[in-house]
Scaffold this motif. Structure first.
Motif, mmCIF file in Angstrom:
data_model
loop_
_atom_site.group_PDB
_atom_site.id
_atom_site.type_symbol
_atom_site.label_atom_id
_atom_site.label_comp_id
_atom_site.label_asym_id
_atom_site.label_seq_id
_atom_site.Cartn_x
_atom_site.Cartn_y
_atom_site.Cartn_z
ATOM 1 N N SER A 277 -2.895 14.201 -20.814
ATOM 2 C CA SER A 277 -2.392 15.465 -20.293
ATOM 3 C C SER A 277 -3.176 15.860 -19.043
ATOM 4 N N GLY A 278 -2.452 16.279 -18.014
ATOM 5 C CA GLY A 278 -3.089 16.697 -16.773
ATOM 6 C C GLY A 278 -3.328 15.581 -15.773
ATOM 7 N N HIS A 279 -3.112 14.330 -16.185
ATOM 8 C CA HIS A 279 -3.281 13.202 -15.261
ATOM 9 C C HIS A 279 -2.021 13.022 -14.429
ATOM 10 N N TRP A 280 -2.213 12.491 -13.243
ATOM 11 C CA TRP A 280 -1.115 12.127 -12.356
ATOM 12 C C TRP A 280 -0.708 10.689 -12.646
ATOM 13 N N LEU A 281 0.566 10.383 -12.459
ATOM 14 C CA LEU A 281 1.087 9.017 -12.551
ATOM 15 C C LEU A 281 1.626 8.674 -11.179
ATOM 16 N N TRP A 282 1.248 7.495 -10.673
ATOM 17 C CA TRP A 282 1.761 7.064 -9.376
ATOM 18 C C TRP A 282 2.075 5.583 -9.380
ATOM 19 N N LEU A 283 2.908 5.191 -8.423
ATOM 20 C CA LEU A 283 3.285 3.795 -8.206
ATOM 21 C C LEU A 283 2.670 3.369 -6.886
ATOM 22 N N GLN A 284 2.049 2.191 -6.888
ATOM 23 C CA GLN A 284 1.483 1.650 -5.654
ATOM 24 C C GLN A 284 1.984 0.229 -5.463
ATOM 25 N N ASN B 122 0.792 -1.233 0.000
ATOM 26 C CA ASN B 122 0.000 0.000 0.000
ATOM 27 C C ASN B 122 0.822 1.279 0.000
ATOM 28 N N ASP B 123 2.168 1.187 -0.019
ATOM 29 C CA ASP B 123 2.964 2.399 -0.209
ATOM 30 C C ASP B 123 2.599 2.985 -1.566
ATOM 31 N N ARG B 124 2.448 4.299 -1.615
ATOM 32 C CA ARG B 124 2.065 4.979 -2.849
ATOM 33 C C ARG B 124 2.956 6.201 -3.024
ATOM 34 N N LEU C 146 1.584 0.614 -11.715
ATOM 35 C CA LEU C 146 1.664 2.001 -12.150
ATOM 36 C C LEU C 146 0.258 2.402 -12.557
ATOM 37 N N ARG C 147 -0.232 3.495 -11.982
ATOM 38 C CA ARG C 147 -1.602 3.930 -12.220
ATOM 39 C C ARG C 147 -1.606 5.409 -12.580
ATOM 40 N N HIS C 148 -2.629 5.821 -13.306
ATOM 41 C CA HIS C 148 -2.748 7.244 -13.614
ATOM 42 C C HIS C 148 -4.204 7.654 -13.541
ATOM 43 N N GLY C 149 -4.402 8.945 -13.282
ATOM 44 C CA GLY C 149 -5.752 9.485 -13.216
ATOM 45 C C GLY C 149 -5.720 10.955 -12.859
ATOM 46 N N ALA D 122 -8.495 8.584 -6.119
ATOM 47 C CA ALA D 122 -9.279 7.526 -6.764
ATOM 48 C C ALA D 122 -8.371 6.340 -7.103
ATOM 49 N N THR D 123 -8.976 5.268 -7.597
ATOM 50 C CA THR D 123 -8.228 4.066 -7.962
ATOM 51 C C THR D 123 -7.313 4.306 -9.154
ATOM 52 N N GLY D 124 -7.757 5.073 -10.120
ATOM 53 C CA GLY D 124 -6.964 5.343 -11.312
ATOM 54 C C GLY D 124 -6.998 4.188 -12.296
ATOM 55 N N THR D 125 -6.334 4.380 -13.413
ATOM 56 C CA THR D 125 -6.239 3.381 -14.470
ATOM 57 C C THR D 125 -4.876 2.706 -14.386
#
Length: 111
Positions: free
Chosen positions: A86-93, A14-16, A47-50, A55-58
């Motif tokens: 464009s404008g979406h965040w990218l994150w690692l969970q 659950n580290d993000r 790797l998720r983005h949204g 939110a959960t993201g894609t």
């Protein structure tokens, strides 16, 4: 574009980590990952983005990316949803961790 590199000490489930906000449409083309330390370490991450980071993201891949190597690392080049609008965040969970890894380093190539 220069690869985006993230180093995460002692990754836990659950580290993000937020990685970037896309200034334009970007495409993930390659992800390399390697672990340091631990006893038979293994880490899986998504790797998720949204637009909304709460939110959960894609997910970029259907299944999480799993890395077990502490020497040469592993590479992923196949993604089901690699395009970050464009404008979406990218994150690692982090979705799974075992063997008490001391660190996870991830390099993400974006186009």
């Amino acid at each position: 574009m220069t690869p985006l590199v993230l180093s995460m000490p002692s990754p836990l489930v659950n580290d993000r980590r937020l990685l970037l906000r896309a200034p334009q449409v970007l495409t993930i083309s390659r992800v390399d990952a390697v672990l340091t330390g631990g006893t038979s370490p293994s880490v899986s991450f998504s790797l998720r983005h949204g637009a909304d980071v709460s939110a959960t993201g894609t997910a970029a891949t259907t299944d999480p990316i799993t890395v077990t190597s502490t020497t040469t690392g592993s590479a992923s080049t196949i993604f089901q949803s690699p395009t970050i609008p464009s404008g979406h965040w990218l994150w690692l969970q982090v979705t799974a961790a075992s063997g008490s890894p001391l660190g996870l380093t991830v390099s993400i190539e974006l186009q």
